[in-house]
Design an enzyme around this catalytic site. Structure first.
Site, short mmCIF file in Angstrom:
data_model
loop_
_atom_site.label_atom_id
_atom_site.label_comp_id
_atom_site.label_asym_id
_atom_site.label_seq_id
_atom_site.Cartn_x
_atom_site.Cartn_y
_atom_site.Cartn_z
N THR A 14 0.80 -1.22 0.00
CA THR A 14 0.00 0.00 0.00
C THR A 14 0.84 1.27 0.00
O THR A 14 0.49 2.25 -0.65
CB THR A 14 -0.91 0.00 1.26
OG1 THR A 14 -1.76 -1.12 1.18
CG2 THR A 14 -1.76 1.25 1.34
N ASP A 58 1.88 -7.10 -4.21
CA ASP A 58 1.02 -7.01 -3.03
C ASP A 58 1.55 -8.13 -2.14
O ASP A 58 1.85 -9.22 -2.61
CB ASP A 58 -0.44 -7.27 -3.42
CG ASP A 58 -1.38 -7.10 -2.24
OD1 ASP A 58 -2.16 -6.16 -2.27
OD2 ASP A 58 -1.31 -7.93 -1.31
N SER A 60 0.36 -10.24 -0.37
CA SER A 60 -0.32 -11.54 -0.38
C SER A 60 0.34 -12.48 -1.38
O SER A 60 0.13 -13.69 -1.34
CB SER A 60 -1.79 -11.37 -0.74
OG SER A 60 -2.40 -10.56 0.22
N ASP A 91 0.28 -6.87 5.00
CA ASP A 91 -0.45 -8.13 5.22
C ASP A 91 0.46 -9.30 5.63
O ASP A 91 0.11 -10.06 6.53
CB ASP A 91 -1.24 -8.51 3.95
CG ASP A 91 -2.42 -7.58 3.72
OD1 ASP A 91 -2.73 -6.77 4.61
OD2 ASP A 91 -3.03 -7.66 2.64
N THR A 277 0.48 -22.06 20.10
CA THR A 277 -0.85 -21.76 20.65
C THR A 277 -1.62 -20.77 19.76
O THR A 277 -1.02 -19.90 19.13
CB THR A 277 -0.77 -21.19 22.08
OG1 THR A 277 -2.07 -20.75 22.47
CG2 THR A 277 0.20 -20.03 22.21
N GLN A 278 -2.93 -20.92 19.75
CA GLN A 278 -3.78 -19.96 19.03
C GLN A 278 -3.87 -18.63 19.78
O GLN A 278 -4.32 -17.64 19.22
CB GLN A 278 -5.19 -20.54 18.86
CG GLN A 278 -5.23 -21.73 17.93
CD GLN A 278 -6.61 -22.36 17.83
OE1 GLN A 278 -7.63 -21.75 18.15
NE2 GLN A 278 -6.66 -23.59 17.37
N CYS A 279 -3.47 -18.63 21.04
CA CYS A 279 -3.49 -17.38 21.81
C CYS A 279 -2.44 -16.43 21.28
O CYS A 279 -1.36 -16.85 20.86
CB CYS A 279 -3.18 -17.64 23.28
SG CYS A 279 -4.45 -18.57 24.11
N1 ASP Z 1 -2.58 -5.61 0.62
C1 ASP Z 1 -1.48 -4.77 1.03
C2 ASP Z 1 -0.24 -5.62 1.09
O1 ASP Z 1 -0.03 -6.30 2.05
C3 ASP Z 1 -1.77 -4.13 2.33
C4 ASP Z 1 -0.64 -3.24 2.83
O2 ASP Z 1 0.30 -2.93 2.17
O3 ASP Z 1 -0.74 -2.81 3.96
O4 ASP Z 1 0.52 -5.64 0.16
#
Ligand code: ASP
Length: 342
Positions: A14, A58, A60, A91, A277-279
């Site tokens: 972003t 990005d 992801s 992310d 742990t999920q915590c």
């Molecule tokens: N979707 C974006 C990414 O992780 C969100 C960000 O940059 O904060 O690339």
């Protein structure tokens, strides 16, 4: 005073995005625009060089192949710069920061990850402050020694150890937290470094850069009612070499025979099983309750207070660089880069 040199690497995210006028979706823009958008960069008392991924991603779409590229880029420029700032989507930033902490050993210069919740061109952006302070941190040397010579993550006035972070919010500027380890620094009027929490600079001149990561790693998140079929099929995934079991509370799981039998079988097949742990805060303790002891008997390794991001990338690193299962298990239990509290 020596003018420090910082390499600013834009991987995507972003912070460097603009709105596509046709679709309205955010997409990466030409990195050259970042310096145009942030004239403040010219006022920082250090020399900044910039480089960008040819195809910004990005986060992801981040993966071990890109981590390798990033490590190679840092290795290539390591002796030319005093610090590195990596602009990255938020992310998966915690995964990348964790991965790099395992892939680069013997660090004696800062590597600071940062990003933003709002693009840098937007008036209320958090990106400018994050970027400017990250560069200041990467270039801060006290008596010739870097203030934070580790892989860290800076977001919203706090510097964290990278492999202790987790993204918590998709909308707040305060997007990250480090539940099991204190912040390394806080930025207010001054940047206050908390020396006692920061790794010491390595005495070795050149770090070791590891490029191999093996992604035959899985995550099995437990929930009340998880079925035997699901668990059995999960462990039959071809090429699975290590599984992070996301457990309840202090590392607890169902004591049903079928479940413990599946784990015992997987362990006998040579699949490395680790307990996270999920915590969000606290540690795994497999000896506290009967529900944790079952895992201990089935051969599951406690990951103590590690984050899920660090557990996954630590396993990828170990599987990529060691072949002997018992050696991997032994090293997994040790603290490699400050990711667990011993
Ligand atoms: N979707 C974006 C990414 O992780 C969100 C960000 O940059 O904060 O690339």
């Amino acid at each position: 005073m020596q003018n420090r040199r910082v390499l600013l690497i834009y991987t995507g995210g972003t912070i460097g995005m603009i709105t596509d006028p046709i679709s309205g979706a955010l997409k990466p823009f030409n990195f050259a625009q970042i310096t145009k958008e942030v004239p403040e960069l010219s006022k920082i008392k250090c020399e900044i060089r910039t480089t960008s991924f040819q195809h910004p991603v990005d986060s992801s779409n981040m993966n071990p192949e890109i981590w390798r590229e990033l490590v190679s880029l840092i290795e290539k420029h390591y002796s030319d710069f005093d610090g590195f700032v990596i602009l990255h989507g938020s992310d998966t930033m915690a995964y990348s920061a964790s991965a790099l902490s395992f892939m680069i050993h013997g660090l004696n210069k800062p590597i600071v990850f940062t990003g933003a919740q709002l693009p840098i061109g937007i008036i209320r952006t958090d990106g400018k402050e994050n970027l400017v302070t990250a560069i200041e941190i990467a270039s801060t040397y006290i008596n010739g020694t870097p203030a934070a010579p580790e892989v860290s993550l800076y977001f919203e006035y706090k510097l964290y150890r990278g492999n202790r972070t987790t993204k918590l919010s998709s909308e707040h500027f305060n997007a990250f937290s480090s539940f099991n380890y204190p912040a390394l620094a806080e930025a207010g009027v001054d940047i206050k470094f908390k020396k006692k929490y920061i790794n010491e600079s390595s005495a070795v001149l050149e770090p070791t850069f590891y490029k191999k990561m093996n992604n035959n790693v899985g995550v099995l998140k437990l929930f009340p009612g998880i079925s035997r079929n699901q668990v059995a099929h999960f462990f039959k995934t071809p090429e699975m070499q290590a599984v992070v079991i996301e457990t309840f509370g202090s590392g607890n799981a169902t004591t049903k025979d079928w479940f413990l039998n599946e784990l015992t079988l997987a362990n006998k097949k040579g699949i490395i099983l680790v307990n996270v742990t999920q915590c969000l805060s606290g540690s795994v303790n497999q000896t506290k309750y009967e529900t944790g002891r079952g895992l201990e008997y089935a051969g599951v390794i406690s990951s103590k207070d590690i984050t899920i991001e660090a557990a996954i990338t630590k396993l990828m690193f170990l599987l990529g660089n060691y072949s002997d299962i018992s050696e991997i298990k032994k090293i997994y239990k040790t603290d490699l880069a400050g990711e667990i509290t011993i």
